[in-house]
Design a protein around this motif. Structure first.
Motif, short mmCIF file in Angstrom:
data_model
loop_
_atom_site.label_atom_id
_atom_site.label_comp_id
_atom_site.label_asym_id
_atom_site.label_seq_id
_atom_site.Cartn_x
_atom_site.Cartn_y
_atom_site.Cartn_z
N ILE A 24 1.00 -1.11 0.07
CA ILE A 24 -0.04 -0.16 0.07
C ILE A 24 0.77 1.17 -0.03
O ILE A 24 1.81 1.38 0.57
CB ILE A 24 -0.81 -0.06 1.41
CG1 ILE A 24 -1.70 -1.21 1.13
CG2 ILE A 24 -1.61 1.34 1.40
CD1 ILE A 24 -2.83 -1.52 2.18
N SER A 25 0.41 2.10 -0.67
CA SER A 25 1.04 3.44 -0.64
C SER A 25 1.15 4.24 0.63
O SER A 25 0.17 4.18 1.22
CB SER A 25 0.20 4.38 -1.95
OG SER A 25 0.78 5.88 -1.63
N PRO A 26 2.44 4.67 0.90
CA PRO A 26 2.31 5.44 2.11
C PRO A 26 1.82 6.87 2.10
O PRO A 26 2.03 7.49 3.35
CB PRO A 26 4.03 5.58 2.42
CG PRO A 26 4.51 5.57 1.03
CD PRO A 26 3.44 4.87 0.21
N CYS A 27 1.09 7.02 1.22
CA CYS A 27 0.50 8.47 1.19
C CYS A 27 -0.50 8.69 2.26
O CYS A 27 -1.18 7.65 2.76
CB CYS A 27 -0.13 8.65 -0.08
SG CYS A 27 -1.26 10.08 -0.36
N VAL A 28 -0.67 9.64 2.99
CA VAL A 28 -1.21 10.18 4.03
C VAL A 28 -2.19 11.35 3.85
O VAL A 28 -2.97 11.78 4.87
CB VAL A 28 -0.57 10.68 5.36
CG1 VAL A 28 0.32 9.26 5.84
CG2 VAL A 28 0.43 11.66 4.86
N ALA A 29 -2.50 11.72 2.30
CA ALA A 29 -3.44 12.72 2.16
C ALA A 29 -3.08 14.14 2.44
O ALA A 29 -3.98 14.77 2.92
CB ALA A 29 -4.76 12.29 2.34
N LEU A 30 -1.95 14.19 2.68
CA LEU A 30 -1.23 15.74 3.03
C LEU A 30 -0.33 16.13 1.95
O LEU A 30 0.72 15.99 2.21
CB LEU A 30 -0.70 15.62 4.37
CG LEU A 30 -0.09 16.82 4.99
CD1 LEU A 30 -1.33 17.81 5.01
CD2 LEU A 30 0.57 16.69 6.18
N CYS A 31 -1.00 16.18 0.71
CA CYS A 31 0.10 16.20 -0.47
C CYS A 31 0.43 17.67 -0.64
O CYS A 31 -0.57 18.67 -1.21
CB CYS A 31 -0.70 15.84 -1.51
SG CYS A 31 -1.52 14.00 -1.22
N LYS A 32 1.63 18.09 -0.37
CA LYS A 32 2.31 19.28 -0.82
C LYS A 32 3.70 19.14 -0.81
O LYS A 32 4.40 18.36 -0.08
CB LYS A 32 2.18 20.33 0.32
CG LYS A 32 2.47 21.77 -0.05
CD LYS A 32 2.03 22.69 1.13
CE LYS A 32 2.87 24.16 0.81
NZ LYS A 32 2.20 24.96 1.66
N LEU A 33 4.26 19.45 -2.05
CA LEU A 33 5.83 19.21 -2.04
C LEU A 33 6.65 20.36 -1.51
O LEU A 33 6.14 21.66 -1.56
CB LEU A 33 6.10 19.26 -3.63
CG LEU A 33 5.51 18.15 -4.19
CD1 LEU A 33 5.86 18.20 -5.69
CD2 LEU A 33 6.06 16.64 -3.73
N SER A 34 7.86 20.14 -0.87
CA SER A 34 8.83 21.15 -0.40
C SER A 34 9.37 21.66 -1.73
O SER A 34 9.44 21.26 -2.86
CB SER A 34 9.58 20.23 0.47
OG SER A 34 10.48 19.37 -0.18
#
Length: 53
Positions: A4-14
């Motif tokens: 499963i993808s480790p995505c935590v639905a807090l998607c913003k790039l540095s």
């Protein structure tokens, strides 16, 4: 195996193109679906080791 993808639905790039939510690189995010299980395990291991720092 279906990792499963480790995505935590807090998607913003540095500024360095690292997601502030899951800590993956933009390349890892884009390519996740096509990665082999071994590639995914390597990403997950790196993420786990950086959490402890």
């Amino acid at each position: 195996m279906n990792l499963i993808s480790p995505c935590v639905a807090l998607c913003k790039l540095s500024e360095d193109d690292i997601c502030i939510g899951c800590k993956r690189t933009i390349e890892e995010i884009i390519n996740w679906r096509t990665y082999t299980d071994n590639q995914k395990k390597a990403v997950l291991a790196r993420l786990e080791s950086t959490e402890k720092i």
